[in-house]
Design a protein around this motif. Structure first.
Motif, PDB file in Angstrom:
ATOM      1  N   LYS A 224      10.029  13.390  11.274  1.00  0.00           N
ATOM      2  CA  LYS A 224       8.586  13.619  11.282  1.00  0.00           C
ATOM      3  C   LYS A 224       8.242  15.090  11.060  1.00  0.00           C
ATOM      4  CE  LYS A 224       8.157  10.958  14.940  1.00  0.00           C
ATOM      5  NZ  LYS A 224       7.644  10.110  16.027  1.00  0.00           N
ATOM      6  N   VAL A 227       7.768  16.091   7.416  1.00  0.00           N
ATOM      7  CA  VAL A 227       6.549  15.747   6.682  1.00  0.00           C
ATOM      8  C   VAL A 227       5.614  16.925   6.526  1.00  0.00           C
ATOM      9  CG1 VAL A 227       4.434  14.380   6.806  1.00  0.00           C
ATOM     10  CG2 VAL A 227       6.612  13.347   7.368  1.00  0.00           C
ATOM     11  N   GLU A 264      -4.170  22.243  10.360  1.00  0.00           N
ATOM     12  CA  GLU A 264      -2.778  21.836  10.409  1.00  0.00           C
ATOM     13  C   GLU A 264      -1.917  23.012  10.860  1.00  0.00           C
ATOM     14  OE1 GLU A 264      -1.579  19.807   6.775  1.00  0.00           O
ATOM     15  OE2 GLU A 264       0.497  20.318   7.223  1.00  0.00           O
ATOM     16  N   HIS A 289      -2.575  15.154  16.475  1.00  0.00           N
ATOM     17  CA  HIS A 289      -2.031  13.985  15.795  1.00  0.00           C
ATOM     18  C   HIS A 289      -0.718  14.381  15.146  1.00  0.00           C
ATOM     19  CE1 HIS A 289      -1.649  10.506  13.142  1.00  0.00           C
ATOM     20  NE2 HIS A 289      -1.427  11.354  12.160  1.00  0.00           N
ATOM     21  N   PRO A 291       2.649  13.446  12.855  1.00  0.00           N
ATOM     22  CA  PRO A 291       2.961  12.508  11.773  1.00  0.00           C
ATOM     23  C   PRO A 291       3.796  11.339  12.313  1.00  0.00           C
ATOM     24  CG  PRO A 291       3.656  14.748  11.209  1.00  0.00           C
ATOM     25  CD  PRO A 291       3.226  14.775  12.632  1.00  0.00           C
ATOM     26  N   THR A 292       3.652  10.167  11.735  1.00  0.00           N
ATOM     27  CA  THR A 292       4.432   8.996  12.127  1.00  0.00           C
ATOM     28  C   THR A 292       5.533   8.778  11.095  1.00  0.00           C
ATOM     29  OG1 THR A 292       3.086   7.524  10.805  1.00  0.00           O
ATOM     30  CG2 THR A 292       2.379   7.911  13.089  1.00  0.00           C
ATOM     31  N   ASP A 294       5.663   6.305   9.300  1.00  0.00           N
ATOM     32  CA  ASP A 294       4.919   5.830   8.124  1.00  0.00           C
ATOM     33  C   ASP A 294       4.639   6.986   7.173  1.00  0.00           C
ATOM     34  OD1 ASP A 294       4.085   3.034   7.966  1.00  0.00           O
ATOM     35  OD2 ASP A 294       3.318   3.393   9.990  1.00  0.00           O
ATOM     36  N   ASP A 295       4.185   8.103   7.748  1.00  0.00           N
ATOM     37  CA  ASP A 295       3.904   9.290   6.931  1.00  0.00           C
ATOM     38  C   ASP A 295       5.177   9.783   6.246  1.00  0.00           C
ATOM     39  OD1 ASP A 295       1.230   9.290   7.812  1.00  0.00           O
ATOM     40  OD2 ASP A 295       1.777  10.413   9.613  1.00  0.00           O
ATOM     41  N   LEU A 298       5.993   7.407   3.355  1.00  0.00           N
ATOM     42  CA  LEU A 298       4.980   7.639   2.319  1.00  0.00           C
ATOM     43  C   LEU A 298       5.285   8.926   1.551  1.00  0.00           C
ATOM     44  CD1 LEU A 298       2.266   6.395   1.364  1.00  0.00           C
ATOM     45  CD2 LEU A 298       1.118   7.991   2.896  1.00  0.00           C
ATOM     46  N   LYS A 299       5.614   9.953   2.290  1.00  0.00           N
ATOM     47  CA  LYS A 299       5.917  11.242   1.671  1.00  0.00           C
ATOM     48  C   LYS A 299       7.151  11.149   0.755  1.00  0.00           C
ATOM     49  CE  LYS A 299       6.654  16.017   2.241  1.00  0.00           C
ATOM     50  NZ  LYS A 299       5.798  17.169   2.430  1.00  0.00           N
ATOM     51  N   GLU A 304       3.769   2.647   0.944  1.00  0.00           N
ATOM     52  CA  GLU A 304       3.792   2.207   2.330  1.00  0.00           C
ATOM     53  C   GLU A 304       5.029   1.342   2.514  1.00  0.00           C
ATOM     54  OE1 GLU A 304       1.487   2.741   4.722  1.00  0.00           O
ATOM     55  OE2 GLU A 304      -0.123   3.649   3.554  1.00  0.00           O
TER      56      GLU A 304
END
Ligand SMILES: Nc1ncnc2c1ncn2[C@@H]1O[C@H](COP(=O)(O)OP(=O)(O)O)[C@@H](O)[C@H]1O
Ligand SMILES: [Mg+2]
Length: 328
Positions: A224, A227, A264, A289, A291-292, A294-295, A298-299, A304
């Motif tokens: 994470k 990301v 950020e 927040h 990053p998960t 998922d992020d 995706l990256k 997805e």
């Protein structure tokens, strides 16, 4: 035994022209929970099948518990437990009978059998259902019984292929408690696959696999961090002044957001205490927040991880059992 629990080098599996597993290399420490995370068709099950000696690799090498999966198949089989992606219990037998069957196949000494069965059924909370037919069990109960069965011969490495696929979130959580407990109690190495992001979080390390290749491998935290930054949202007594101060003192990039200050930073958990201490404006509220996974996916892939509809199909596969009408 010293060395890694699982050691894989350049493993390849082709089905005709299709390269299902495209040269994966990794090593799993003893006692580790190691997860393969990837979308449907990524090559997870094919990898497990090669490690469990059910499928011959096209190329590459793999050792499990120190044994070569091609030249020492029997030794590998004795070292492992396996919970398949698709249900594999005989639901016309009782829980106890399913375990007995497995105990015989794996030559668990008769003097040990009753003790181990009781201990494992207790662990998965099914002791009071031992004499019931498996056909009367819920999906979660069946999965728990399969995990108990996979452990009956005290394997060094337990392979779990999508252990909680198609189960409701509460049952998933329940199964995870068993898996984590197991790791603590037995020091069993666990190799599992999943396409659920939240689930991968339970693993000590994760290999993200896509189109047969490992595209990243690390702890969830490090993946994470890869990301990019954490997102902080903040309200203050004087947002204009806070913004000015953020820009000049911390050189942060303020993101567009209508009703709060949003920016950020690399490590939000380290930045927030510093900000609270030093900012010349009173902070009313602040949130972070992170990053998960998922992020991360995706990256790395631009897609997805979970394709629409895949889960529904899996639930059907799990619940609809086709049996010839006259077989009973
Ligand atoms: N026995 C087989 N014959 C031909 N193709 C296969 C076979 N098993 C798997 N595949 C293909 O290999 C790819 C990887 O499959 P699989 O390992 O089951 O992925 P995952 O478990 O990650 O969903 C898929 O494209 C699948 O269709
Ligand atoms: Mg699979």
């Amino acid at each position: 035994m010293d060395g890694f629990a699982v050691e894989v080098e350049g493993l390849v599996k082709k089905f005709g022209d299709l390269v299902a597993v495209d040269g994966v290399s990794f090593a799993v420490d003893r006692g580790e929970i190691f997860g393969f995370l990837g979308p449907n068709g990524a090559g997870k099950t094919t990898t497990i099948n090669m490690l469990c000696t059910l499928l011959a690799p096209t190329a590459g090498k793999a050792r499990v518990d120190g044994y070569d999966v091609q030249s020492q198949k029997n030794e590998v089989r004795r070292s492992i437990g396996l919970v398949f992606q698709d249900p594999s219990l005989d639901d016309r037998l009782t829980a106890n009978e399913n375990l007995d069957f497995h105990a015989v196949i794996y030559a668990v000494p008769p003097s040990e059998r009753e003790k181990r069965k009781r201990e494992l059924l207790e662990m998965v909370d099914l002791l009071d259902r031992a004499e019931d037919l498996v056909i009367t069990f819920s999906g979660g109960m069946k999965r728990r019984l399969e995990i108990a069965r996979g452990l009956l011969h005290y394997p060094k490495v337990l392979f779990l292929d999508e252990p909680t696929i198609g189960l409701d979130p509460q049952t998933r959580q329940y199964i995870w408690e068993y898996i984590e407990d197991l790791k603590k109690r037995e020091d069993t190495t666990i190799f599992l696959t999943t396409h659920y992001m939240e689930e991968a979080e339970h693993c000590d390390r994760i290999a993200i696999i896509d189109h047969g290749k490992i595209i990243a491998m690390d702890t969830s935290e490090n993946l994470k961090n890869m990301v990019g930054g954490d997102i902080i949202r903040m309200k203050t007594d004087d947002d204009a002044r806070a913004e000015e101060e953020l820009r000049s003192r911390y050189d942060v990039n303020i993101l567009e957001d209508r009703d709060c200050l949003c920016f950020e930073v690399d490590r939000g958990d380290e930045f927030i205490p510093q900000l609270i201490r030093d900012l010349g404006v009173r902070i009313q509220s602040i949130s972070l927040h992170r990053p998960t996974l998922d992020d991360v996916f995706l990256k790395l892939t631009g897609r997805e991880i979970r394709e629409e509809g895949a889960d529904e199909l899996e639930i059907m596969r799990r619940t609809v059992r086709v049996r010839p009408p006259f077989a009973r």
